[in-house]
Design an enzyme around this catalytic site. Structure first.
Site: not given
Ligand code: NAD
Length: 477
Positions: A180, A233-235, A237, A254, A288, A385
């Site tokens: 997704k 995001s960590t939240e 995750g 990640e 990230c 962040e």
């Molecule tokens: P996000 O966590 O809001 O969303 C990421 C993905 O998860 C999206 O596809 C979203 O639709 C989906 N999602 C949202 N809620 C969900 C749930 N409850 N269950 C399953 N899937 C869900 O993050 P974002 O705002 O899209 O991305 C930014 C974050 O990603 C930043 O915190 C960044 O640091 C992190 N990031 C980490 C890495 C790494 O390799 N460590 C790489 C890129 C981005």
């Protein structure tokens, strides 16, 4: 002498945008059962396309397709045959690189010079690299049995690159996938689906379901998914870790970061300035591992800041498709709001805010390159962040103070060290709690190198030989 700026826009005519997109299940584009959503260009707010929002039944259909493909075809195929498909995909990505780069910049807002010169080449490199492993798994040391169906959920900051990080190792190891993309950047994943068709990949090996958090939750919760791979995001995750706890599903996470970019007084200042700019303004800081905390040794802080400000004054902010653009659009109105709020907090907490004079376009989502000086450890801009083009500057006197400050964060994804002394680099690399430490460079990505975090930055590694462990039975690191 006055001069008028002449833009050099890349043509978007190479992209064949459709008015609406369905889901990619079992090798076909199909209508979803659920509703749909719009994806827009963050640089202009123009609607680019209407995209299907997959519901639970769609996710179930995708997982079933992946399971069939895994059992009947993909896991039975010799690695040398799987490799041929991966090589073919890699070559098609190269052939269609301009199309992919333009579409990525349109949907995401990142400058074309980054999507063209960084994202897409590294995406192709990932497929080439993991194609090479497909028939050599017994030499990698993590077993050779695939897990089965991998459910993969990715963010919007590197839509195609995060797809490649997830799909290439999974397929090389003999798994099938349901992926997704993020809701603000679904288009390149759907173009990748077309590439899978073009490569004659057996139906169901790759399935792409579009949608928001609910669709992601349905993938994570599906009982027939063997492995969950998440970047975001960590939240979220943490919520995913809770959802899979006790299910026996394997999981890699990640997550976020708050990297320290540490400049010692013997560092070549101009090179460090380039590294700082790359560390925080590359991809609008939507990275990230962005170097969002600059730790500079006190004795060179004034000189470095003066040169940094001069360099920031030369950054060109604007149209992502203009080949001269250095900083593109913020990916969404919601992200812009978050960056504005945290920046206002920084000011209210007493840090000094500075941006170079720069004209921002009237439409779309924009934020100027910004630095905060006089930041202390307690400030929220030093701790949270921000995921935008905003740098917090702190100072230190000794290496141990630099280590203490750098590690004083719940995150641990990456760090940068700038010094001429090799011994100091080695000392810092050992002392910093970060998955990746770059020395005299920053934001370098290579498929051969593992990437991942400590603490709240996640668990597991992607990339390199280590990245195979996440997709093989018994392949724990
Ligand atoms: P996000 O966590 O809001 O969303 C990421 C993905 O998860 C999206 O596809 C979203 O639709 C989906 N999602 C949202 N809620 C969900 C749930 N409850 N269950 C399953 N899937 C869900 O993050 P974002 O705002 O899209 O991305 C930014 C974050 O990603 C930043 O915190 C960044 O640091 C992190 N990031 C980490 C890495 C790494 O390799 N460590 C790489 C890129 C981005």
């Amino acid at each position: 002498m006055d001069f008028t700026y002449a833009p050099a826009p890349e043509s978007r005519s190479i992209v064949d945008l459709k008015a609406s997109y369905g889901l990619f299940i079992s090798g076909q584009f199909v209508d979803g059962h659920g509703s749909s959503f719009k994806t827009i260009s963050p640089a202009t707010e123009e609607v680019l396309a209407e995209v299907a929002e997959a519901d639970d039944a769609d996710v179930d259909a995708a997982v079933k397709a992946a399971r069939r493909a895994h059992t009947r075809v993909w896991s039975r195929m010799p690695g040398s045959e799987r490799a041929k498909y991966l090589y073919r995909i890699a070559r098609i990505i190269q052939e269609r690189s301009r199309e992919l780069a333009v579409l990525e910049s349109l949907d995401n807002g990142k400058p074309i010079k980054e999507s063209r010169d960084v994202d897409v080449p590294v995406v192709a490199a990932h497929f080439f690299y993991y194609a090479g492993w497909a028939d050599k798994l017994e030499h990698a040391g993590f077993g050779t049995t695939p897990l089965g169906v991998a459910g993969q959920v990715i963010p919007w900051n590197f839509p195609l690159l995060m797809l490649a990080w997830k799909v290439a190792p999974a397929l090389a190891c003999g798994n099938t996938v349901v992926l997704k993309p993020a809701e603000t950047t679904p288009l390149t994943a759907l173009l990748f689906a077309e590439i899978c068709q073009q490569a004659d990949l057996p139906p169901g090996v790759v399935n792409i379901v579009t949608g928001a958090g609910g669709t992601g939750q349905a993938i994570v919760a599906h009982p027939d998914v063997d492995k969950v791979a998440f970047t975001g995001s960590t939240e979220v995750g943490k919520a995913i870790a809770r959802a899979v706890a006790g299910t026996g599903k394997k999981v890699t996470l990640e997550l976020g970061g708050k990297a320290a970019n540490i400049v010692f007084d013997d560092a070549p200042i101009d090179q460090a300035v380039e590294g700082i700019v790359n560390g925080i303004f590359f991809n609008q800081g939507h990275v990230c591992c962005a170097g969002s905390r600059l730790l500079v040794q006190e004795s060179v802080a004034d000189e470095l800041l003066e040169r940094l400000k001069r360099r920031m004054g030369t950054l060109r902010v604007g149209d992502p498709l203009d080949k001269n653009t250095d900083v593109g659009a913020i990916n969404s109105a919601a992200q812009l709001q978050r960056i504005r709020e945290l920046s206002d907090v920084g000011e209210a907490e007493g840090a000094g805010r500075w941006s170079p004079p720069c004209e921002l376009p009237d439409r779309g989502f924009w934020f100027p390159p910004t630095i905060f000086t006089g930041v202390s450890q307690a400030h929220r801009i030093a701790r949270e962040e921000i995921f935008g083009p905003v740098l917090s500057v702190l100072t230190f006197r000794t290496p141990s103070e630099a280590v203490e400050k750098a590690n004083n964060t719940p995150y641990g994804l990456s760090a940068g060290v700038w010094t001429e002394k090799g011994s100091l680099i080695l000392h810092m690399a050992g002392a910093l709690k970060a998955g990746v430490v770059w020395a005299n460079t920053f934001n370098k990505f290579d498929p051969t190198s593992p990437f991942g975090g400590y603490k709240e930055s996640g668990q597991g590694r992607e990339g390199g030989r280590h990245g195979l462990a996440a997709y093989l039975k018994g392949g724990d690191l």
